[in-house]
Design a protein around this motif. Sequence first.
Motif, PDB file in Angstrom:
ATOM      1  N   LEU A   1      -0.288   8.527  -2.792  1.00  0.00           N
ATOM      2  CA  LEU A   1       0.126   8.069  -1.486  1.00  0.00           C
ATOM      3  C   LEU A   1      -1.021   7.272  -0.962  1.00  0.00           C
ATOM      4  CD1 LEU A   1       1.423  11.446  -0.146  1.00  0.00           C
ATOM      5  CD2 LEU A   1       2.631   9.671  -0.723  1.00  0.00           C
ATOM      6  N   ALA A   2      -2.290   7.450  -1.126  1.00  0.00           N
ATOM      7  CA  ALA A   2      -3.211   6.505  -0.652  1.00  0.00           C
ATOM      8  C   ALA A   2      -3.018   5.164  -1.093  1.00  0.00           C
ATOM      9  CB  ALA A   2      -4.702   7.020  -1.017  1.00  0.00           C
ATOM     10  N   ALA A   3      -2.655   5.056  -2.524  1.00  0.00           N
ATOM     11  CA  ALA A   3      -2.622   3.868  -3.113  1.00  0.00           C
ATOM     12  C   ALA A   3      -1.475   3.026  -2.468  1.00  0.00           C
ATOM     13  CB  ALA A   3      -2.628   3.930  -4.644  1.00  0.00           C
ATOM     14  N   THR A   4      -0.353   3.984  -2.304  1.00  0.00           N
ATOM     15  CA  THR A   4       1.008   3.116  -1.626  1.00  0.00           C
ATOM     16  C   THR A   4       0.676   2.738  -0.254  1.00  0.00           C
ATOM     17  OG1 THR A   4       2.192   4.654  -3.217  1.00  0.00           O
ATOM     18  CG2 THR A   4       3.270   3.491  -1.254  1.00  0.00           C
ATOM     19  N   ALA A   5      -0.106   3.472   0.493  1.00  0.00           N
ATOM     20  CA  ALA A   5      -0.525   3.165   1.690  1.00  0.00           C
ATOM     21  C   ALA A   5      -1.002   1.902   2.033  1.00  0.00           C
ATOM     22  CB  ALA A   5      -0.986   4.315   2.359  1.00  0.00           C
ATOM     23  N   PHE A   6      -1.824   1.446   0.895  1.00  0.00           N
ATOM     24  CA  PHE A   6      -2.843   0.330   1.133  1.00  0.00           C
ATOM     25  C   PHE A   6      -2.028  -0.867   0.631  1.00  0.00           C
ATOM     26  CE2 PHE A   6      -5.705   2.260   3.801  1.00  0.00           C
ATOM     27  CZ  PHE A   6      -5.760   3.454   3.438  1.00  0.00           C
ATOM     28  N   SER A   7      -0.986  -0.839   0.092  1.00  0.00           N
ATOM     29  CA  SER A   7      -0.289  -2.074  -0.589  1.00  0.00           C
ATOM     30  C   SER A   7       0.568  -2.818   0.443  1.00  0.00           C
ATOM     31  CB  SER A   7       0.462  -1.712  -2.019  1.00  0.00           C
ATOM     32  OG  SER A   7       1.461  -0.567  -1.757  1.00  0.00           O
ATOM     33  N   LEU A   8       0.851  -3.905   0.282  1.00  0.00           N
ATOM     34  CA  LEU A   8       1.789  -4.590   0.913  1.00  0.00           C
ATOM     35  C   LEU A   8       3.135  -4.327   0.777  1.00  0.00           C
ATOM     36  CD1 LEU A   8      -0.307  -8.058   1.149  1.00  0.00           C
ATOM     37  CD2 LEU A   8      -0.637  -6.064   2.654  1.00  0.00           C
ATOM     38  N   SER A   9       4.205  -4.572   1.860  1.00  0.00           N
ATOM     39  CA  SER A   9       5.485  -4.372   1.605  1.00  0.00           C
ATOM     40  C   SER A   9       6.178  -5.460   2.480  1.00  0.00           C
ATOM     41  CB  SER A   9       5.740  -2.752   2.022  1.00  0.00           C
ATOM     42  OG  SER A   9       7.149  -2.713   2.173  1.00  0.00           O
ATOM     43  N   PRO A  10       7.488  -5.767   2.064  1.00  0.00           N
ATOM     44  CA  PRO A  10       8.093  -6.437   2.756  1.00  0.00           C
ATOM     45  C   PRO A  10       8.700  -6.026   3.950  1.00  0.00           C
ATOM     46  CG  PRO A  10       8.719  -6.680   0.379  1.00  0.00           C
ATOM     47  CD  PRO A  10       7.765  -5.683   0.728  1.00  0.00           C
ATOM     48  N   TYR A  11       8.666  -4.609   4.010  1.00  0.00           N
ATOM     49  CA  TYR A  11       9.360  -3.638   4.957  1.00  0.00           C
ATOM     50  C   TYR A  11       8.459  -3.448   6.127  1.00  0.00           C
ATOM     51  CZ  TYR A  11      12.614  -4.444   1.310  1.00  0.00           C
ATOM     52  OH  TYR A  11      13.485  -4.887   0.174  1.00  0.00           O
TER      53      TYR A  11
ATOM     54  N   LYS B   1      10.539 -12.811  -0.361  1.00  0.00           N
ATOM     55  CA  LYS B   1      10.226 -11.635   0.539  1.00  0.00           C
ATOM     56  C   LYS B   1       8.893 -11.596   0.692  1.00  0.00           C
ATOM     57  CE  LYS B   1      14.215  -8.723  -0.275  1.00  0.00           C
ATOM     58  NZ  LYS B   1      14.699  -7.488  -0.865  1.00  0.00           N
ATOM     59  N   VAL B   2       8.188 -11.823   1.909  1.00  0.00           N
ATOM     60  CA  VAL B   2       6.834 -11.908   2.078  1.00  0.00           C
ATOM     61  C   VAL B   2       6.196 -10.346   2.166  1.00  0.00           C
ATOM     62  CG1 VAL B   2       4.988 -12.610   3.694  1.00  0.00           C
ATOM     63  CG2 VAL B   2       7.202 -14.020   3.389  1.00  0.00           C
ATOM     64  N   ARG B   3       5.244 -10.087   1.342  1.00  0.00           N
ATOM     65  CA  ARG B   3       4.578  -8.735   1.474  1.00  0.00           C
ATOM     66  C   ARG B   3       3.921  -8.688   2.670  1.00  0.00           C
ATOM     67  NH1 ARG B   3       3.741  -8.310  -4.853  1.00  0.00           N
ATOM     68  NH2 ARG B   3       5.488  -8.318  -5.667  1.00  0.00           N
ATOM     69  N   LEU B   4       3.925  -7.678   3.494  1.00  0.00           N
ATOM     70  CA  LEU B   4       3.123  -7.619   4.724  1.00  0.00           C
ATOM     71  C   LEU B   4       2.331  -6.352   4.959  1.00  0.00           C
ATOM     72  CD1 LEU B   4       6.306  -8.555   6.840  1.00  0.00           C
ATOM     73  CD2 LEU B   4       4.370 -10.072   6.305  1.00  0.00           C
ATOM     74  N   GLY B   5       1.637  -6.430   5.914  1.00  0.00           N
ATOM     75  CA  GLY B   5       0.620  -5.274   6.303  1.00  0.00           C
ATOM     76  C   GLY B   5      -0.865  -5.738   6.261  1.00  0.00           C
ATOM     77  N   ARG B   6      -0.960  -6.836   6.053  1.00  0.00           N
ATOM     78  CA  ARG B   6      -2.481  -7.393   6.122  1.00  0.00           C
ATOM     79  C   ARG B   6      -3.095  -7.239   7.380  1.00  0.00           C
ATOM     80  NH1 ARG B   6       0.952 -10.838   4.243  1.00  0.00           N
ATOM     81  NH2 ARG B   6       0.974 -11.676   2.239  1.00  0.00           N
ATOM     82  N   ARG B   7      -4.469  -7.044   7.405  1.00  0.00           N
ATOM     83  CA  ARG B   7      -5.156  -7.044   8.780  1.00  0.00           C
ATOM     84  C   ARG B   7      -6.208  -8.205   8.839  1.00  0.00           C
ATOM     85  NH1 ARG B   7      -5.260  -2.244  11.658  1.00  0.00           N
ATOM     86  NH2 ARG B   7      -7.590  -2.222  11.737  1.00  0.00           N
ATOM     87  N   ASP B   8      -6.541  -8.477   9.971  1.00  0.00           N
ATOM     88  CA  ASP B   8      -7.295  -9.693  10.041  1.00  0.00           C
ATOM     89  C   ASP B   8      -8.936  -9.610  10.089  1.00  0.00           C
ATOM     90  OD1 ASP B   8      -4.757 -10.883  11.016  1.00  0.00           O
ATOM     91  OD2 ASP B   8      -5.240 -10.309  13.099  1.00  0.00           O
TER      92      ASP B   8
END
Length: 317
Positions: free
Chosen positions: A17-27, A141-148
């Motif tokens: 779950l931790a690994a999944t939570a920190f990967s980017l997703s189009p959604y 599909k742009v993978r999203l969830g990046r931080r600045d």
Amino acid sequence: MASHALILLQIIVLSSLAATAFSLSPYYYKNICPQALPTIKTLVEAAVYKERRMGASLLRLHFHDCFVNGCDASILLDPSPTIDSEKGALANQNSARGFEVIDEIKAEVDKICGRPVVSCADILAVAARDSVVALGGPSWKVRLGRRDSTTASRTQADIDIPSPLMDLPALINNFRNQGLNQRDLVALSGGHTIGFAQCLAFRGRIYNATNIDPSFAKERRATCPRTGGDTTLAPLDSTAARFDTAYFNSLVKQRGLLTSDQALFSGGSTDNLVNTYRLYPQVFRKDFAQSMIKMGNIKYLTGNQGQIRANCRMVNN
């Protein structure tokens, strides 16, 4: 024994779950702010409609961002006592543009979402895709969830952003340092099918190169003298406002504007790819989209890393 197995299973599940939570997703913004992406698309389309060149400028911002310590919107940070702004780097100074468009998008998206939830890094990634589409290019599909990021590095930008003067070995090495291969190099260089370059970037080629079509060199010299006129623009290919394969056709004819462009078709290991993209536009479009996704994955920040900036030009207080 059963309890040990259960604990082990829980550890495996939590790690997964931790690994999944920190990967980017189009959604990523689907539930957080479903109107974020349509808002970005609308504003990018308006900006490109107003000035076709802006599409290339927004694409370039994302590229120059990702190549310096990853896709973290560091390129957007203005100079400050603690920020060595990348805007002052050789590749960006008096050349990188589109910052006002990103500001407008950020303000509108934060307003639509009710608070700053969409990162500036994600805005750059989506704006690049929407710019390409607005000029007739492929979508992805742009993978999203990046931080600045909270830092920038002009010094690193001068090292990592590829120079228009690079030969093929230097380009291959530069892209390899970012985890990108030769296919990515040629596909992403195909982004030069839109946009313009300044005289300063191609003057040496049109006056000194031997692997250049003489009539093309003469044509470019008319607006780029040996001295002066450094910021005078010339199109990177013959259809600078349309995403197509004219860029690759120009390389085969020795009409590449930049030294780094023509290096891709100079008797080296990338010649076949240039020919493939020239003859099969759909292959180019597919590879370009895949390489853009791959580039967007360079060293991104997630989770508790970095921040979501309220203003793309400065770190949150």
